[in-house]
Scaffold this active site. Structure first.
Site, PDB file in Angstrom:
ATOM      1  N   LYS A 132       0.856  -1.207   0.000  1.00  0.00           N
ATOM      2  CA  LYS A 132       0.000   0.000   0.000  1.00  0.00           C
ATOM      3  C   LYS A 132       0.881   1.243   0.000  1.00  0.00           C
ATOM      4  O   LYS A 132       0.627   2.199  -0.726  1.00  0.00           O
ATOM      5  CB  LYS A 132      -0.907   0.014   1.232  1.00  0.00           C
ATOM      6  CG  LYS A 132      -2.020  -0.995   1.173  1.00  0.00           C
ATOM      7  CD  LYS A 132      -2.908  -0.846   2.403  1.00  0.00           C
ATOM      8  CE  LYS A 132      -3.577  -2.162   2.728  1.00  0.00           C
ATOM      9  NZ  LYS A 132      -4.127  -2.202   4.076  1.00  0.00           N
ATOM     10  N   ASP A 172      -0.767   4.321  10.290  1.00  0.00           N
ATOM     11  CA  ASP A 172      -1.663   3.339   9.661  1.00  0.00           C
ATOM     12  C   ASP A 172      -2.554   2.686  10.716  1.00  0.00           C
ATOM     13  O   ASP A 172      -2.906   1.514  10.608  1.00  0.00           O
ATOM     14  CB  ASP A 172      -0.764   2.287   8.969  1.00  0.00           C
ATOM     15  CG  ASP A 172      -1.519   1.420   7.980  1.00  0.00           C
ATOM     16  OD1 ASP A 172      -2.569   1.855   7.487  1.00  0.00           O
ATOM     17  OD2 ASP A 172      -1.049   0.299   7.714  1.00  0.00           O
ATOM     18  N   LYS A 187      -3.748   6.818   7.740  1.00  0.00           N
ATOM     19  CA  LYS A 187      -4.942   6.065   7.328  1.00  0.00           C
ATOM     20  C   LYS A 187      -6.195   6.640   7.978  1.00  0.00           C
ATOM     21  O   LYS A 187      -6.202   6.985   9.154  1.00  0.00           O
ATOM     22  CB  LYS A 187      -4.789   4.604   7.743  1.00  0.00           C
ATOM     23  CG  LYS A 187      -6.060   3.810   7.479  1.00  0.00           C
ATOM     24  CD  LYS A 187      -5.820   2.364   7.302  1.00  0.00           C
ATOM     25  CE  LYS A 187      -5.546   1.643   8.592  1.00  0.00           C
ATOM     26  NZ  LYS A 187      -5.085   0.296   8.295  1.00  0.00           N
TER      27      LYS A 187
HETATM   28  C1  LIG Z   1      -3.020  -2.116   9.830  1.00  0.00           C
HETATM   29  S1  LIG Z   1      -1.896  -2.320  11.143  1.00  0.00           S
HETATM   30  C2  LIG Z   1      -0.503  -1.411  10.559  1.00  0.00           C
HETATM   31  C3  LIG Z   1       0.248  -2.113   9.469  1.00  0.00           C
HETATM   32  C4  LIG Z   1       1.594  -1.448   9.216  1.00  0.00           C
HETATM   33  N1  LIG Z   1       1.451  -0.178   8.523  1.00  0.00           N
HETATM   34  C5  LIG Z   1       2.517  -2.318   8.425  1.00  0.00           C
HETATM   35  O1  LIG Z   1       2.977  -1.841   7.386  1.00  0.00           O
HETATM   36  O2  LIG Z   1       2.830  -3.425   8.842  1.00  0.00           O
HETATM   37  C6  LIG Z   1      -2.549  -1.261  12.370  1.00  0.00           C
HETATM   38  C7  LIG Z   1      -1.623  -1.061  13.539  1.00  0.00           C
HETATM   39  O3  LIG Z   1      -2.157  -0.043  14.381  1.00  0.00           O
HETATM   40  C8  LIG Z   1      -1.810  -0.398  15.704  1.00  0.00           C
HETATM   41  N2  LIG Z   1      -2.622   0.356  16.657  1.00  0.00           N
HETATM   42  C9  LIG Z   1      -3.962   0.296  16.836  1.00  0.00           C
HETATM   43  N3  LIG Z   1      -4.342   1.120  17.836  1.00  0.00           N
HETATM   44  C10 LIG Z   1      -3.209   1.728  18.288  1.00  0.00           C
HETATM   45  C11 LIG Z   1      -2.944   2.663  19.319  1.00  0.00           C
HETATM   46  N4  LIG Z   1      -3.915   3.156  20.091  1.00  0.00           N
HETATM   47  N5  LIG Z   1      -1.674   3.059  19.512  1.00  0.00           N
HETATM   48  C12 LIG Z   1      -0.677   2.567  18.745  1.00  0.00           C
HETATM   49  N6  LIG Z   1      -0.861   1.662  17.761  1.00  0.00           N
HETATM   50  C13 LIG Z   1      -2.114   1.242  17.533  1.00  0.00           C
HETATM   51  C14 LIG Z   1      -2.071  -1.902  15.729  1.00  0.00           C
HETATM   52  O4  LIG Z   1      -1.479  -2.520  16.856  1.00  0.00           O
HETATM   53  C15 LIG Z   1      -1.438  -2.307  14.401  1.00  0.00           C
HETATM   54  O5  LIG Z   1      -0.089  -2.551  14.590  1.00  0.00           O
END
Ligand SMILES: C[S@@+](CC[C@H](N)C(=O)[O-])C[C@H]1O[C@@H](n2cnc3c(N)ncnc32)[C@H](O)[C@@H]1O
Length: 274
Positions: free
Chosen positions: A7, A125, A165
């Site tokens: 992406k 993201d 995102k």
């Molecule tokens: C779609 S994944 C990201 C994928 C990443 N961009 C990659 O390239 O591998 C979404 C991420 O957001 C993190 N996330 C969700 N809520 C969060 C928060 N409150 N603080 C920090 N990270 C968070 C999740 O743990 C996860 O690692």
């Protein structure tokens, strides 16, 4: 590592490589490097893997993500060296981007490591499972929408870029946030990359060229206050922040309204044409 890496590759290519070629950008090319980036809400780290795969040791990354089963796994990558990447988890040591103390800690570490200048660009993201509550994804995600934007204003250097995102952007809260980012950057665009599943609500807000003026400083302070408020209200069921910019202010900004309308009209005509 994962589809997320593709992406960012899509986004980068669609924007004439504004992220991976920031070392050639007229505002930054005078410096020899290293060039810095931050990858927030970013585990397991596909975005960083893409950047480091393209630029290797010339770019250095700072990561911040929840310390859970989605934590960074860059040491498992077979195409980059994790030496150019450093992960942080904040004072709470949990990597939660919604915690104001964590944000301040990440900010101070990034600014210290970049001689006070900040990173050349930041990606974020953030997302989490909303199974059974898909229609509320935007509302459930508003706190990370806001905190990712706040982190960007705290650590991206002048003329730097940011991509984050979003899911749906129907609420006044989301519209206000996009408006504030529009006021801080020279240009903002919303893009759905080809490799993002067509049926989901995911899209990316791409913010180009951070301005440095009093308005940006005021917006940074304002977002900080909102993040603190939302952190205090996180366990309240009856009270929430619903709007951050009054709708009449947004509606009175003709330039913003016209440019959003042009995009919407273009999308509608594209759909009809297809
Ligand atoms: C779609 S994944 C990201 C994928 C990443 N961009 C990659 O390239 O591998 C979404 C991420 O957001 C993190 N996330 C969700 N809520 C969060 C928060 N409150 N603080 C920090 N990270 C968070 C999740 O743990 C996860 O690692």
């Amino acid at each position: 590592m994962n589809r997320a890496a593709l992406k960012l590759a899509n986004i980068d290519a669609s924007t004439n490589f504004m992220f991976s070629n920031i070392d050639k950008d007229e505002n930054h090319c005078r410096l020899k490097g290293p060039f810095y980036f931050a990858d927030v809400c970013a585990g397991p780290g596909g975005f960083s893997e893409y950047i480091l795969w393209r630029k290797s040791w010339v770019f250095k990354g700072f990561g911040f993500t929840l310390r859970d089963e989605n934590d960074f796994q860059l040491y498992n990558s077979c195409c980059i060296s994790p030496q150019s990447f450093q992960a942080f988890y904040g004072t709470q040591k949990d990597g939660n981007v919604c915690c104001p103390d964590n944000i301040l800690d990440f900010k101070s570490k990034v600014l210290f490591s970049t001689r006070g200048e900040g990173v050349h660009f930041m990606t974020s993201d953030g997302g989490f499972c909303v199974d059974g509550y898909e229609n509320f994804q935007e509302v459930l995600s508003k706190n990370i929408y806001l905190c990712q934007c706040l982190v960007a204003l705290e650590i991206v250097r002048s003329h730097g870029h940011f991509v984050t995102k979003l899911f749906d952007v129907f609420t006044r809260f989301s519209v206000g946030l996009i408006y504030l980012m529009y006021k801080c950057f020279k240009k903002v665009t919303i893009l759905k990359p080809n490799s993002s599943r067509p049926a989901n609500a995911e899209r990316y807000l791409i913010c180009n060229d951070l301005q440095s003026n009093g308005d940006v400083e005021n917006i940074r302070i304002y977002l900080r206050l909102i993040a603190e408020k939302m952190w205090k209200l996180k366990d309240e069921e009856q009270t929430d922040v619903l709007e951050i910019v009054p709708l009449d202010i947004i509606k009175s900004d003709i330039e913003f309204l016209i440019s959003s309308e042009v995009v919407i009209t273009e999308l509608v005509s594209l759909k009809l044409w297809l």
